[in-house]
Design an enzyme around this catalytic site. Structure first.
Site, PDB file in Angstrom:
ATOM      1  N   LYS A 110       1.081  -1.091  -0.003  1.00 34.62           N
ATOM      2  CA  LYS A 110      -0.086   0.116   0.204  1.00 34.62           C
ATOM      3  C   LYS A 110       0.782   1.227   0.002  1.00 34.62           C
ATOM      4  O   LYS A 110       1.345   1.533   1.042  1.00 34.62           O
ATOM      5  CB  LYS A 110      -1.103   0.051   1.200  1.00 34.62           C
ATOM      6  CG  LYS A 110      -2.230   0.644   0.965  1.00 34.62           C
ATOM      7  CD  LYS A 110      -2.256   2.252   0.894  1.00 34.62           C
ATOM      8  CE  LYS A 110      -1.834   2.905   2.000  1.00 34.62           C
ATOM      9  NZ  LYS A 110      -1.355   4.531   1.773  1.00 34.62           N
ATOM     10  N   GLU A 168      -0.550   7.528  -0.855  1.00 29.92           N
ATOM     11  CA  GLU A 168      -1.473   7.984  -1.811  1.00 29.92           C
ATOM     12  C   GLU A 168      -1.276   9.318  -2.636  1.00 29.92           C
ATOM     13  O   GLU A 168      -1.743   9.667  -3.335  1.00 29.92           O
ATOM     14  CB  GLU A 168      -2.955   7.938  -1.345  1.00 29.92           C
ATOM     15  CG  GLU A 168      -3.137   8.963  -0.052  1.00 29.92           C
ATOM     16  CD  GLU A 168      -2.503   8.626   1.403  1.00 29.92           C
ATOM     17  OE1 GLU A 168      -1.657   7.729   1.236  1.00 29.92           O
ATOM     18  OE2 GLU A 168      -3.340   8.740   2.322  1.00 29.92           O
ATOM     19  N   ARG A 169       0.013   9.965  -2.118  1.00 32.90           N
ATOM     20  CA  ARG A 169       0.396  11.368  -2.695  1.00 32.90           C
ATOM     21  C   ARG A 169       1.410  11.044  -3.621  1.00 32.90           C
ATOM     22  O   ARG A 169       1.159  11.926  -4.627  1.00 32.90           O
ATOM     23  CB  ARG A 169       1.021  11.918  -1.540  1.00 32.90           C
ATOM     24  CG  ARG A 169       0.230  12.653  -0.462  1.00 32.90           C
ATOM     25  CD  ARG A 169       1.012  13.402   0.620  1.00 32.90           C
ATOM     26  NE  ARG A 169       0.924  12.904   2.053  1.00 32.90           N
ATOM     27  CZ  ARG A 169       1.561  13.393   2.810  1.00 32.90           C
ATOM     28  NH1 ARG A 169       2.643  14.293   2.715  1.00 32.90           N
ATOM     29  NH2 ARG A 169       1.298  12.946   4.221  1.00 32.90           N
ATOM     30  N   SER A 222       5.062   8.448   9.381  1.00 38.75           N
ATOM     31  CA  SER A 222       5.266   9.156  10.619  1.00 38.75           C
ATOM     32  C   SER A 222       5.099   8.358  12.106  1.00 38.75           C
ATOM     33  O   SER A 222       4.569   7.608  12.037  1.00 38.75           O
ATOM     34  CB  SER A 222       4.434  10.541  10.752  1.00 38.75           C
ATOM     35  OG  SER A 222       2.793   9.782  10.617  1.00 38.75           O
ATOM     36  N   CYS A 248      13.839  11.007   6.335  1.00 40.68           N
ATOM     37  CA  CYS A 248      13.740  10.767   7.818  1.00 40.68           C
ATOM     38  C   CYS A 248      15.257  10.707   8.485  1.00 40.68           C
ATOM     39  O   CYS A 248      15.339  10.581   9.453  1.00 40.68           O
ATOM     40  CB  CYS A 248      13.155   9.234   7.875  1.00 40.68           C
ATOM     41  SG  CYS A 248      14.086   7.841   7.101  1.00 40.68           S
ATOM     42  N   GLU A 285       9.374  16.898  14.863  1.00 41.55           N
ATOM     43  CA  GLU A 285      10.010  16.690  13.703  1.00 41.55           C
ATOM     44  C   GLU A 285       9.091  17.907  12.509  1.00 41.55           C
ATOM     45  O   GLU A 285       8.108  17.842  12.596  1.00 41.55           O
ATOM     46  CB  GLU A 285       9.649  15.578  12.894  1.00 41.55           C
ATOM     47  CG  GLU A 285      10.226  15.025  11.609  1.00 41.55           C
ATOM     48  CD  GLU A 285       9.816  13.784  11.141  1.00 41.55           C
ATOM     49  OE1 GLU A 285       8.534  13.322  11.334  1.00 41.55           O
ATOM     50  OE2 GLU A 285      10.555  13.059  10.594  1.00 41.55           O
TER      51      GLU A 285
HETATM   52  P1  NAD Z   1       2.444   9.245   7.007  1.00 44.77           P
HETATM   53  O1  NAD Z   1       2.615   8.455   8.265  1.00 44.77           O
HETATM   54  O2  NAD Z   1       1.390  10.219   7.015  1.00 44.77           O
HETATM   55  O3  NAD Z   1       1.911   8.179   5.808  1.00 44.77           O
HETATM   56  C1  NAD Z   1       2.548   7.008   5.741  1.00 44.77           C
HETATM   57  C2  NAD Z   1       1.530   5.910   5.402  1.00 44.77           C
HETATM   58  O4  NAD Z   1       0.564   5.614   6.494  1.00 44.77           O
HETATM   59  C3  NAD Z   1       0.978   6.181   3.962  1.00 44.77           C
HETATM   60  O5  NAD Z   1       0.968   5.072   3.261  1.00 44.77           O
HETATM   61  C4  NAD Z   1      -0.449   6.608   4.527  1.00 44.77           C
HETATM   62  O6  NAD Z   1      -1.487   6.256   3.479  1.00 44.77           O
HETATM   63  C5  NAD Z   1      -0.851   5.954   5.775  1.00 44.77           C
HETATM   64  N1  NAD Z   1      -1.516   6.477   6.931  1.00 44.77           N
HETATM   65  C6  NAD Z   1      -1.651   7.995   6.989  1.00 44.77           C
HETATM   66  N2  NAD Z   1      -2.571   8.116   7.960  1.00 44.77           N
HETATM   67  C7  NAD Z   1      -3.014   7.248   8.351  1.00 44.77           C
HETATM   68  C8  NAD Z   1      -3.912   6.739   9.310  1.00 44.77           C
HETATM   69  N3  NAD Z   1      -4.550   7.453   9.971  1.00 44.77           N
HETATM   70  N4  NAD Z   1      -4.223   5.467   9.581  1.00 44.77           N
HETATM   71  C9  NAD Z   1      -3.540   4.256   8.762  1.00 44.77           C
HETATM   72  N5  NAD Z   1      -2.929   4.661   7.699  1.00 44.77           N
HETATM   73  C10 NAD Z   1      -2.402   5.994   7.546  1.00 44.77           C
HETATM   74  O7  NAD Z   1       3.869   9.579   6.790  1.00 44.77           O
HETATM   75  P2  NAD Z   1       4.383  10.645   5.236  1.00 44.77           P
HETATM   76  O8  NAD Z   1       3.834  11.801   5.480  1.00 44.77           O
HETATM   77  O9  NAD Z   1       3.977   9.859   4.128  1.00 44.77           O
HETATM   78  O10 NAD Z   1       5.925  10.317   5.559  1.00 44.77           O
HETATM   79  C11 NAD Z   1       6.658  11.085   6.164  1.00 44.77           C
HETATM   80  C12 NAD Z   1       7.082  10.592   7.382  1.00 44.77           C
HETATM   81  O11 NAD Z   1       7.518   9.106   7.374  1.00 44.77           O
HETATM   82  C13 NAD Z   1       7.977  11.378   8.249  1.00 44.77           C
HETATM   83  O12 NAD Z   1       7.687  11.339   9.656  1.00 44.77           O
HETATM   84  C14 NAD Z   1       9.286  10.809   8.116  1.00 44.77           C
HETATM   85  O13 NAD Z   1      10.245  10.803   9.338  1.00 44.77           O
HETATM   86  C15 NAD Z   1       8.619   9.327   7.964  1.00 44.77           C
HETATM   87  N6  NAD Z   1       9.810   8.286   7.567  1.00 44.77           N
HETATM   88  C16 NAD Z   1      10.570   7.294   8.413  1.00 44.77           C
HETATM   89  C17 NAD Z   1      11.530   6.630   7.710  1.00 44.77           C
HETATM   90  C18 NAD Z   1      12.079   5.609   8.554  1.00 44.77           C
HETATM   91  O14 NAD Z   1      12.910   4.929   7.894  1.00 44.77           O
HETATM   92  N7  NAD Z   1      12.217   5.663  10.020  1.00 44.77           N
HETATM   93  C19 NAD Z   1      11.708   6.630   6.393  1.00 44.77           C
HETATM   94  C20 NAD Z   1      10.959   7.500   5.569  1.00 44.77           C
HETATM   95  C21 NAD Z   1       9.811   8.489   6.030  1.00 44.77           C
END
Ligand code: NAD
Length: 498
Positions: free
Chosen positions: A172, A175-176, A225, A280, A382
Site C-alpha cells: 500500500k 496515496e500522494r 510518521s 527521515c 519533527e
Molecule cells: P504518514 O504517516 O502520513 O503516511 C505513511 C503511510 O501511512 C501512508 O501510506 C499513509 O497512507 C498511511 N496513513 C496515513 N495516515 C493514516 C492513518 N490515520 N491510519 C492508517 N494509515 C495511515 O507519513 P508520510 O507523511 O507519508 O511520510 C513522512 C513521515 O515518514 C515522516 O515522519 C518521516 O520521518 C517518516 N519516514 C520514516 C522513515 C524511517 O525509516 N524511519 C523513512 C521515511 C519516512
C-alpha cells in the site's frame, strides 16, 4: 483524467468509488487521480496473495532469485521513466530521484543472493544417531505500507526480499505519489513474478486498517510518521501479526571545534536541504560546541544557502525542488512562525520564495535558525521541511545529553578530527544509526536500517540481514535414524546428555 488503480492478481483494477487528486508540486496542477481502495478491494488483493502462496513458497529460491536479477535489469533500463514519474508527483530533483532509485536497486541486488541468505543451520550428532537443523520458512501473506518521501526506494526495501523468501505480498504505497511504486510492481510482473504473488492497493486509512486486521496477513512492514507507526504497531500486533514499524526523526549533527568546518558546512547543506528536508535521515539540528564554532558555521551556512538553487525538480540544475504538498509547506511555515515566537533567531528566512514560471508551486527556500534551545517546539517536533536549527553548547557531553534526551533516535553524526571523541560518541550515543564525518549514515543494502526510541516500533530493522529474519520464521527439526533391531525401552526423564 487518468486514474492510477491497483494491481491485483496481475491485473490493473480501478473500480473503487473514492478517489484522490494527484497534484504536480511544482505547479499545483491536477495531473491524475488515484483510486482509494475499499475494504472489499483490499480483501480481493489479500485473497489473490493467499491463493498464490502455496505454489510460490515451493518455487526453488534460485528461481526466485533469477526473477530478482531480471528485475534489477528492468529497473536500470527504466530508470529515467521511474524518476520522471517520481519527480512529477513528489517534486524532488531528478538527480536526487536517481540516487533514491539506485538505493532501491541495491536492495534488489542483495535479494539476488536469497538462496545463500536462506541457508539454515545444521548440527550433526546432537545425540546418538540424532541430527538437528534449523531452516527459515516463509510466513505467508505479508503487507507493506509506505510513506510519500521515498516512493521508489522504501517499497523496494520490502517486497523484493519478502517474495524472494517465498511469501506473497500486498503493498500500500503513499496515496500522494503512488505511480512509480505501481510501475515498478508492473516491472516485477514483467520480470516473471506470477500473478497474485505481488499486489498493490492504493488507498488511505481504510486500506491500511483492512491490512492490519485481516487474519490472513501474517506480517506488516510500515514506514511513515511516528503517530501512525505506533498505531500500526499496536493494531497489527493486537491482531496477532509480526510488525516492524519505522517512524519519524529529528537527527542532530554534533560539530566539535576541531572539525573541518568547510567540509562540515557543505555536508550539512546536502543533509539538511536535500529533498527539501523531507527525509527521515535529514539533519535538522546542528549542535555546535563553543560559540566560535557556531559563529563560523552559521556564517559558512549562510554563504552556501545564498548559492542554493531552488526550482522545478525536472531541471537537474536545481538543488532543491518544491515541497510535496501545499499543506506540508504551510505546516512548515507554521513551525517557522512558532520558532520566531519562541525566541530563536531566524538567520535565513526562506519564506515568500517564488520561482519564475512556477509561481503556484509549493516552494519554500532554505531556512536557518540560530540559538535554538531545548524545550522549543522547533526542537522537540519533527518539522520535515528545509529548516535547519543551530543549538549552542559548551561541551561535548552537553551536546550528547541533548541528543540522548530527544524522543527520536533515528540518525545522528559527529564532525571532528578527534578519534577518541568520535569513538566515545559512537559508543555511547542512544541513536540507531551514527555517522562519523558522514552526515547521512543510511546503511547500505547489506547492512540493516533502523532507528531507536520513537523512530522504530518492533524488533528487527529494515532490509539487509534483518529483513531475511523478519520475512521468515525459524523451524528446527530433530531427526533420528536408530540402527535397526535396537530396543531401548521406555524413558520418562527429560532427554539430556546427563
Ligand atoms: P504518514 O504517516 O502520513 O503516511 C505513511 C503511510 O501511512 C501512508 O501510506 C499513509 O497512507 C498511511 N496513513 C496515513 N495516515 C493514516 C492513518 N490515520 N491510519 C492508517 N494509515 C495511515 O507519513 P508520510 O507523511 O507519508 O511520510 C513522512 C513521515 O515518514 C515522516 O515522519 C518521516 O520521518 C517518516 N519516514 C520514516 C522513515 C524511517 O525509516 N524511519 C523513512 C521515511 C519516512
Amino acid at each position: 483524467m487518468q486514474t492510477v488503480g491497483h494491481l491485483i492478481n496481475g491485473k490493473i483494477v480501478a473500480t473503487d468509488q473514492r478517489h484522490q487528486d494527484l497534484v504536480n508540486p511544482s505547479t499545483n496542477e491536477v495531473t491524475a487521480r488515484v483510486a482509494l481502495a475499499s475494504k472489499a478491494t483490499v480483501e480481493d488483493a489479500i485473497s489473490a496473495a493467499a491463493a498464490a502462496y502455496p505454489a510460490w513458497r515451493d518455487v526453488p529460491p534460485i528461481k526466485r532469485a533469477r526473477i530478482m536479477f531480471r528485475l534489477k535489469d528492468l529497473l536500470e533500463q527504466n530508470a529515467d521513466k521511474i524518476c520522471e514519474l517520481l519527480t512529477r508527483e513528489h517534486g524532488k530533483v531528478l538527480n536526487d530521484a536517481m540516487g533514491e532509485l539506485q538505493r532501491g536497486i541495491e536492495n534488489v541486488e542483495y535479494t539476488c543472493g536469497v538462496p545463500e541468505l536462506l541457508k539454515g543451520e545444521h548440527s550433526r550428532n546432537v545425540g546418538p544417531a540424532i541430527d538437528s537443523w534449523s531452516e527459515f520458512q516463509p510466513l505467508g501473506v505479508c503487507a507493506g505500507i509506505t510513506p510519500f518521501n521515498f516512493p521508489a526506494m522504501v517499497p523496494l526495501w520490502m517486497w523484493p526480499m519478502a517474495i524472494a523468501c517465498g511469501n506473497t505480498f500486498v503493498l500500500k504505497p503513499s496515496e500522494r505519489d503512488p505511480s512509480c511504486a505501481l510501475f515498478i510492481a508492473q516491472l516485477g510482473m514483467e520480470a516473471g513474478i506470477p500473478p497474485g504473488v505481488l499486489n498493490v492497493v492504493n488507498g488511505d486509512k481504510e486500506a491500511v486498517d483492512t491490512l492490519l486486521t485481516d487474519k490472513r496477513v501474517q506480517a506488516v512492514s510500515f514506514v511513515g510518521s511516528t503517530p501512525i507507526a505506533e498505531y500500526v504497531y499496536t493494531t497489527g500486533t493486537a491482531s496477532g501479526k509480526r510488525v516492524q514499524s519505522f517512524g519519524g526523526a529529528k537527527n542532530h549533527a554534533l560539530v566539535l571545534p576541531d572539525a573541518d568546518l568547510d567540509n562540515a558546512a557543505s555536508a550539512l547543506m546536502g543533509a539538511a536541504y536535500g529533498s527539501c528536508g523531507e527525509r527521515c535521515m535529514a539533519i535538522s539540528v546542528v549542535v555546535a560546541v563553543g560559540d566560535a564554532t557556531a559563529d563560523a558555521l552559521v556564517e559558512k551556512l549562510k554563504a552556501q544557502i545564498a548559492e542554493l538553487k531552488v526550482g522545478d525538480g525536472m531541471d537537474n540544475n536545481n538543488d532543491m525542488g518544491p515541497m510535496v504538498t501545499r499543506a506540508l509547506k504551510e505546516k512548515v511555515e507554521g513551525y517557522i512562525a512558532t520558532g520566531i515566537e519562541e525566541g530563536a533567531e531566524l538567520a535565513v528566512d526562506g519564506r515568500g520564495l517564488t520561482v519564475a514560471g512556477f509561481e503556484n508551486g509549493n516552494y519554500l527556500g532554505a531556512c536557518l535558525f540560530d540559538r535554538v534551545k531545548q524545550g522549543m517546539v522547533i526542537h522537540s517536533e519533527e518539522i520535515f521541511g528545509p529548516v535547519l536549527c543551530v543549538m549552542r553548547v559548551e561541551t561535548v557531553q552537553e551536546g550528547m545529553d541533548i541528543i540522548d534526551a530527544h524522543e527520536y533516535g533515528n540518525g545522528t553524526c559527529i564532525f571532528t578530527r578527534d578519534g577518541e571523541a568520535a569513538r566515545y560518541f559512537s559508543d555511547n550515543i542512544k541513536i540507531g544509526m551514527v555517522g562519523i564525518n558522514v552526515p547521512l549514515p543510511v546503511p547500505v543494502a547489506y547492512q540493516s536500517f533502523g532507528g531507536w526510541k520513537h523512530s522504530r516500533f518492533g524488533d528487527l530493522h529494515a532490509y539487509g540481514p534483518d529483513s531475511v529474519r523478519f520475512y521468515t520464521v525459524r523451524k528446527t527439526m530433530t531427526q533420528r535414524w536408530p540402527a535397526s533391531g535396537v530396543r531401548e525401552g521406555v524413558q520418562f526423564s527429560f532427554p539430556s546428555h546427563h
